[in-house]
Scaffold this active site. Structure first.
Site, short mmCIF file in Angstrom:
data_model
loop_
_atom_site.label_atom_id
_atom_site.label_comp_id
_atom_site.label_asym_id
_atom_site.label_seq_id
_atom_site.Cartn_x
_atom_site.Cartn_y
_atom_site.Cartn_z
N SER A 33 0.82 -1.21 0.00
CA SER A 33 0.00 0.00 0.00
C SER A 33 0.86 1.27 0.00
CB SER A 33 -0.93 0.00 1.21
OG SER A 33 -0.18 -0.11 2.42
N ASP A 36 2.30 1.65 -3.56
CA ASP A 36 1.25 2.11 -4.47
C ASP A 36 0.93 3.59 -4.26
OD1 ASP A 36 1.11 -0.43 -5.50
OD2 ASP A 36 -0.63 -1.03 -4.30
N LEU A 82 24.15 -22.84 -27.25
CA LEU A 82 25.25 -23.59 -26.64
C LEU A 82 25.16 -25.05 -27.05
CD1 LEU A 82 25.24 -22.22 -22.97
CD2 LEU A 82 26.80 -21.61 -24.81
N LYS A 112 21.27 -22.79 -15.33
CA LYS A 112 20.63 -22.52 -16.63
C LYS A 112 19.15 -22.23 -16.38
CE LYS A 112 20.16 -24.37 -21.31
NZ LYS A 112 18.69 -24.28 -21.41
N ARG A 133 15.63 -13.54 -28.61
CA ARG A 133 16.71 -14.23 -29.33
C ARG A 133 16.33 -14.46 -30.79
NH1 ARG A 133 18.44 -19.21 -30.74
NH2 ARG A 133 20.65 -19.66 -30.47
N GLU A 167 18.32 -13.97 -19.26
CA GLU A 167 17.18 -14.88 -19.38
C GLU A 167 16.01 -14.30 -18.59
OE1 GLU A 167 16.14 -18.85 -21.00
OE2 GLU A 167 17.90 -17.56 -21.21
N LYS A 307 22.21 -30.57 -19.62
CA LYS A 307 20.75 -30.62 -19.49
C LYS A 307 20.35 -31.68 -18.46
CE LYS A 307 18.64 -28.28 -22.21
NZ LYS A 307 18.39 -28.44 -23.62
N CYS A 424 -23.06 -39.14 -29.02
CA CYS A 424 -22.47 -39.20 -27.68
C CYS A 424 -22.19 -37.79 -27.18
CB CYS A 424 -21.17 -40.01 -27.73
SG CYS A 424 -20.23 -39.98 -26.19
#
Length: 667
Positions: A33, A36, A82, A112, A133, A167, A307, A424
């Site tokens: 608050s 804001d 990469l 990553k 990208r 990222e 990964k 149906c």
């Protein structure tokens, strides 16, 4: 005025400080608050005295006017991908190549982040442009959306000219809040935080992006000329000092064993993070050594991305429920004891079909192993028989449809059970949901729950009834205020202008997919011409096989379907092809007239983007490899299609070769 100027500066300082505490440090010192209140004070001053509004004002974070589209902009320096490592052996081979070229090496290990790569340009210290990208060479200008991210400084602490890479991501807390809101509004949920971040950054209205509470980690700088840094670790420290947010969970290690220890640590601790990661990035730390190693056409030689394998967790199978699709296929779904998998809570998972349940000996009450295929779709991998309770129940598929009671059949050559009752209720509702979906008629605002309400209220019985809906029909529905009704009626009106291929796909003709719908619409141009075709004519068309031909003709010969088409015509739904005919496209000789197959995972664009670009050059993109295929573009993990292409001696391109050819044409 001097007092007002001082107050503006004070508000800038306070709002920037509170914003950093809240969005970056996650440790607010004042309640929302208070923030804001100060923000609205500054907004009011800027409205009354526009001369006090600056390019780095905290009010910029609120978002601005909606854009018509995103401009394509070339990167000053390509945003390369990469190379990937999937196991210890891959990493040790990478390490061996490094040491053979440059000798002793220190590595920088970084998390990553599972998000969207962005490039941020600063001139004289001010943030002036932000790009996605894209294909690595050209990205989309999403500057206004990026300005709404509080972790991105609008003004650096020093007046440098620099381009940084990072990222953008959606914290898990923001993701859960967003999906809760979408669920309340009967909107399609995002599958994961990465998709949510990408979708948020591609909003044409930056005010919507601002509400999504995105964040960013910066991980590199393009030009080190103005940086007093000799290594990646020192460069990240410099970025911190300039006001950027870098990920602090990084580590310098002396050898590959240190890399493996870092990976082991974060493999076990990744779920404790407030954001998703999908691997570890390993870089040669010394910048001179990086320069010595250089780049290949698609990636730096001095870095690699490890990964994570798909995460598997154990939970309990509580029950098996059935769903009936629009073509009558009955699919079993596992009801699970809720469990966290790859960052989200999973309580349902696919079991595909009855054969899979029996082959994997999966029983109700079992402990089962669950993973997310591609970190997106939950599936039950196997049961754990040694943990099986005595009261575990072997599952048997029903003999009759759980929706309409009609007998289920298994068509020869198929593993699925199917309800073949054309009336149906479950199939009809699923058919309506399919008709309004994005690749079909794309009627925004007609979600599953609203369609179910409309069907149960008997306001719609078939797809044509959608175009007969009125304000009086819609207003009494749950969660349908005047604004929602107005927007929905506008979306329905807009859908009348869709091209013929959208309608064909939306009708849900069995075996007729998006590509085949496009082929038929382009070939016959109007629905009336399609109504007169024979199977013999259709099978002569490339990409239209026997099954599709038979299904289309049988469907369009049905008198009920012809009445449905007339009902759509009566409401002026377009039945004409509006696209550009492939034969009219003067594409580049490298692609024009060639039959091309895409296989494997692409990293620099989506399969859909690649297909559209190839079509724009006059190529024909097909789904299967035959002796008539000219080129196969093979992405990561390309499987049987690549093997078949090799056996047939068909020309094969890597994704990077394809991108290079695109770039040659664009230059």
């Amino acid at each position: 005025m001097a007092d007002l100027s001082s107050r503006v500066n004070e508000l800038h300082d306070l709002l920037n400080q509170y914003s950093y505490e809240y969005y970056v440090e996650d440790n607010p010192s004042v309640p929302d608050s208070e923030y804001d209140k100060l923000l609205h004070e500054l907004i009011k001053i800027e409205e009354e005295h526009p001369e006090y509004k600056t390019v780095d004002s905290p009010t910029v974070r609120v978002g601005g006017e909606a854009q018509a589209s995103f401009n394509k902009v070339n990167h000053d320096t390509p945003m390369l991908s990469l190379g990937n490592a999937f196991n210890e052996d891959d990493l040790r081979k990478f390490d061996q190549r490094i040491r053979e070229q440059i000798g002793n090496v220190e590595y920088m290990c970084e998390l990553k982040i599972d998000g969207l790569a962005v490039s941020l340009k600063y001139v004289d210290g001010y943030f002036v442009q932000g790009l996605t990208r894209g294909d690595g060479t050209t990205g989309e200008d999403i500057t206004e959306n990026l300005k709404t991210i509080h972790a991105i400084p609008l003004k650096m602490k020093e007046p440098l000219n620099v381009e940084v890479r990072g990222e953008a991501y959606m914290p898990r807390r923001s993701f859960l809040r967003l999906n809760e809101e979408k669920e309340k509004n009967d909107e399609q949920l995002f599958a994961n935080p990465r998709n949510a971040a990408a979708g948020s950054l591609r909003q044409l209205d930056s005010k919507l992006t601002a509400k999504r509470k995105l964040s960013v980690f910066i991980y590199s700088v393009n030009d080190f000329t103005d940086f007093n840094a000799r290594s990646q670790s020192e460069a990240l420290d410099e970025l911190d000092k300039l006001g950027f947010t870098t990920n602090k969970n990084r580590a310098r290690v002396n050898n590959i064993d240190g890399v493996l220890e870092y990976i082991e640590k974060w493999t076990s601790q990744r779920e404790s993070l407030p954001y998703d990661i999908d691997g570890i990035v390993i870089k040669v730390n010394d910048l001179d050594q990086q320069d010595e190693m250089g780049f290949t056409q698609k990636s730096p030689r001095w870095a690699i991305a490890y990964k994570f394998p798909a995460e598997e967790v154990v939970t309990k199978l509580l029950d098996i429920e059935l769903s009936i699709g629009r073509t009558g296929v009955v699919t079993p779904t596992a009801i699970l004891e809720p469990v966290k998998v790859a960052g989200t809570t999973v309580s349902r998972a696919s079991l595909h079909n009855e054969d899979l349940i029996h082959d994997r000996d999966i029983r109700i009450g079992d402990s089962v192993v669950v993973k997310k295929a591609g970190d997106i779709i939950p599936e039950v991998v196997r049961s754990i028989p040694e943990r099986r309770p005595e009261d575990a129940v072997t599952y048997h598929m029903p003999t009759h449809c759980p929706s309409c009671g009609h007998e289920l059949v298994r068509i020869e050559g198929e593993v699925a059970l199917r309800c073949i009752n054309p009336k149906c209720q479950a199939q009809l509702v699923e058919g309506l949901i399919h008709f309004v979906s994005r690749q079909a008629m794309n009627i925004d605002g007609l979600g599953t729950k609203i369609i179910q309400q409309l069907y149960q209220s008997e306001l719609i019985k078939d797809v044509a009834d959608i175009f007969y809906l009125t304000e009086e029909d819609l207003l009494p529905l749950d969660r349908m205020g005047q604004k929602k009704v107005d927007n929905l009626l506008a979306a329905i009106q807009q859908a009348k202008d869709n091209s013929l291929e959208n309608l064909l796909f939306g009708l849900g003709i069995r075996h007729l997919g998006v590509k085949a719908s496009q082929v038929l619409a382009e070939k016959y141009e109007t629905i009336d011409r399609l109504l007169t075709v024979t199977e013999a004519e259709l099978v002569e068309i490339h990409d239209i096989g026997d099954k599709v031909a038979q299904s289309v003709v049988t469907y369009l010969e049905n008198e009920d379907i012809r009445a449905l088409i007339q009902k759509l015509k009566d409401k002026h739904v377009n039945m004409i092809y509006k696209g550009i005919k492939t034969s009219d496209i003067e594409g580049h000789p490298e692609f024009s007239g060639k039959t091309i197959v895409l296989t494997g995972k692409l990293h620099q664009m989506t399969r859909n983007e690649a297909s559209k670009w190839l079509a724009s050059q006059g190529a024909k993109v097909t789904s299967s490899v035959t002796k008539n295929t000219d080129v196969v573009i093979a992405g990561e993990d390309a499987g049987s299609k690549l093997t078949k292409a090799q056996s047939l001696g068909i020309e094969i391109w890597t994704e990077q070769q394809f991108v290079d050819k695109q770039n040659e044409l664009n230059s």
